[in-house]
Motif scaffolding. Sequence first.
Motif, PDB file in Angstrom:
ATOM      1  N   ALA A   1       0.685  -1.396   0.068  1.00  0.00           N
ATOM      2  CA  ALA A   1       0.027  -0.175   0.085  1.00  0.00           C
ATOM      3  C   ALA A   1       0.500   1.796  -0.196  1.00  0.00           C
ATOM      4  O   ALA A   1       0.328   2.600  -0.500  1.00  0.00           O
ATOM      5  N   ASN A   2       2.194   0.985   0.940  1.00  0.00           N
ATOM      6  CA  ASN A   2       2.857   3.116   0.895  1.00  0.00           C
ATOM      7  C   ASN A   2       4.120   2.408  -0.219  1.00  0.00           C
ATOM      8  O   ASN A   2       5.000   3.182  -0.182  1.00  0.00           O
ATOM      9  N   GLY A   3       3.549   1.628  -1.514  1.00  0.00           N
ATOM     10  CA  GLY A   3       5.056   1.444  -2.898  1.00  0.00           C
ATOM     11  C   GLY A   3       5.632   0.514  -2.399  1.00  0.00           C
ATOM     12  O   GLY A   3       6.281   0.573  -3.145  1.00  0.00           O
ATOM     13  N   GLY A   4       5.736   0.023  -1.334  1.00  0.00           N
ATOM     14  CA  GLY A   4       7.210  -0.864  -0.844  1.00  0.00           C
ATOM     15  C   GLY A   4       7.059  -2.499  -1.831  1.00  0.00           C
ATOM     16  O   GLY A   4       6.265  -2.708  -2.427  1.00  0.00           O
ATOM     17  N   LEU A   5       7.939  -3.103  -1.885  1.00  0.00           N
ATOM     18  CA  LEU A   5       7.937  -4.400  -3.071  1.00  0.00           C
ATOM     19  C   LEU A   5       7.852  -5.659  -2.190  1.00  0.00           C
ATOM     20  O   LEU A   5       8.913  -5.526  -1.107  1.00  0.00           O
ATOM     21  N   ARG A   6       6.754  -6.137  -2.280  1.00  0.00           N
ATOM     22  CA  ARG A   6       6.584  -7.696  -1.295  1.00  0.00           C
ATOM     23  C   ARG A   6       7.536  -8.534  -2.206  1.00  0.00           C
ATOM     24  O   ARG A   6       7.360  -8.937  -3.803  1.00  0.00           O
ATOM     25  N   GLN A   7       7.977  -9.065  -1.667  1.00  0.00           N
ATOM     26  CA  GLN A   7       9.289 -10.323  -2.155  1.00  0.00           C
ATOM     27  C   GLN A   7      10.649 -10.454  -3.774  1.00  0.00           C
ATOM     28  O   GLN A   7      10.309 -10.891  -4.516  1.00  0.00           O
ATOM     29  N   PRO A   8      11.017  -8.768  -3.463  1.00  0.00           N
ATOM     30  CA  PRO A   8      11.309  -9.082  -5.177  1.00  0.00           C
ATOM     31  C   PRO A   8      13.088  -9.486  -4.469  1.00  0.00           C
ATOM     32  O   PRO A   8      13.687  -9.949  -4.002  1.00  0.00           O
ATOM     33  N   VAL A   9      13.168  -9.499  -6.236  1.00  0.00           N
ATOM     34  CA  VAL A   9      14.370 -10.176  -6.112  1.00  0.00           C
ATOM     35  C   VAL A   9      15.234  -9.986  -7.378  1.00  0.00           C
ATOM     36  O   VAL A   9      14.220  -9.673  -8.585  1.00  0.00           O
ATOM     37  N   PHE A  10      16.273  -9.162  -7.464  1.00  0.00           N
ATOM     38  CA  PHE A  10      17.276  -8.283  -7.534  1.00  0.00           C
ATOM     39  C   PHE A  10      17.420  -8.775  -9.892  1.00  0.00           C
ATOM     40  O   PHE A  10      17.697 -10.751  -9.996  1.00  0.00           O
ATOM     41  N   LYS A  11      16.998  -8.664 -10.469  1.00  0.00           N
ATOM     42  CA  LYS A  11      16.709  -9.523 -12.264  1.00  0.00           C
ATOM     43  C   LYS A  11      17.889  -8.859 -12.981  1.00  0.00           C
ATOM     44  O   LYS A  11      18.521  -9.837 -14.062  1.00  0.00           O
ATOM     45  N   GLY A  12      18.566  -7.957 -12.997  1.00  0.00           N
ATOM     46  CA  GLY A  12      20.176  -7.451 -13.967  1.00  0.00           C
ATOM     47  C   GLY A  12      19.851  -6.170 -13.579  1.00  0.00           C
ATOM     48  O   GLY A  12      19.042  -5.087 -13.714  1.00  0.00           O
ATOM     49  N   ILE A  13      21.039  -5.487 -14.708  1.00  0.00           N
ATOM     50  CA  ILE A  13      21.565  -4.533 -14.711  1.00  0.00           C
ATOM     51  C   ILE A  13      20.760  -3.591 -15.769  1.00  0.00           C
ATOM     52  O   ILE A  13      21.296  -4.468 -16.824  1.00  0.00           O
ATOM     53  N   ARG A  14      20.145  -2.470 -16.913  1.00  0.00           N
ATOM     54  CA  ARG A  14      20.143  -2.288 -17.652  1.00  0.00           C
ATOM     55  C   ARG A  14      20.634  -1.256 -18.245  1.00  0.00           C
ATOM     56  O   ARG A  14      20.732  -0.044 -17.290  1.00  0.00           O
ATOM     57  N   GLU A  15      21.842  -1.112 -19.499  1.00  0.00           N
ATOM     58  CA  GLU A  15      22.454   0.230 -19.643  1.00  0.00           C
ATOM     59  C   GLU A  15      21.360   0.457 -20.826  1.00  0.00           C
ATOM     60  O   GLU A  15      21.822   1.424 -21.156  1.00  0.00           O
TER      61      GLU A  15
END
Length: 310
Positions: free
Chosen positions: A287-301
């Motif tokens: 509700a406050n804009g946070g992420l539930r169960q986030p997983v880093f997917k990669g850096i993008r250029e």
Amino acid sequence: MDIFENKNIKPMLIGENQEAFDSPDYIYELKLDGERCIAYLDKDVTELRNKRNMKMLAKVPELSKIHKQVKHRCILDGELIIIRDGVPDFYEIRRRSLMSNTFKIQLASSKLPASFTAFDILYYDDHSVTDLPLMQRKKLLEKVIKENERIAISRYIEEQGIKFYQLAKQNNLEGIVAKRKDSKYYLDKKTKDWIKIKYLLDDDFVICGYIHKDGGVISIVLGQYLNKELVYKGHVTLGLSTEDFQLIKTTPQLSTQPFNELPSGNENAVWLVPKLVCIVKFMMKTANGGLRQPVFKGIREDKSPKDCTI
């Protein structure tokens, strides 16, 4: 100025997220998990540029001859992808886009070759076709390209968006895109004529810093822009590779944190110049804009930090 000669196109962007729907006014395409690219194809040369207009052919030399697969000079909008185990693998195309060693690139291209899937045409023969309705551009696309293993045309279905979405979900694919049949192509604009219908949620964030935690764990501090100011968007810990962290560590540091407001728990963060962008997968936003169960997917250029907005 002729857009083929200028070679500075910024592609049209999806302007809305929705649930799956059926409509006779739309076509539906798979959302491929790759890197968006503009292809400038002439009788003698292929040029590929990403969304930031960076030249990409050196990263994917196996695509240097795709100009031989088109019957007319053209500009195509599409996705650079690498297929692994039958599905597009974002990690592999991102890894390739960050490579600079020629030998390693050649090795990777022979092991897991990239391909280009075109879903739109912006220029045909000697003139822009962006003012044509989408379905006319689709017919032109089919007329121009001779498909092979390195270049393909994006398939679509009409009307049945809900069933198509369910099929994408069953196959654990990223989702689908709905496009209005009569829509024009607007360079460098977000438009609600294109609608993203995602199964696997993700978003782009600015990498603002990192925190060393117990057990050698690294947590990345995320931000997004609102009215040109960075807003704190939480942390991501899972999914961060050693390779990605080595790149993050080389980013110049800041002496103070970059946010107007910063919650507690970030006292030991190493703050970085906000120049890197990453993709983070998550189950849902709170509700406050946070992420539930986030997983880093990669850096993008291929995306500027300023384009990571709330």
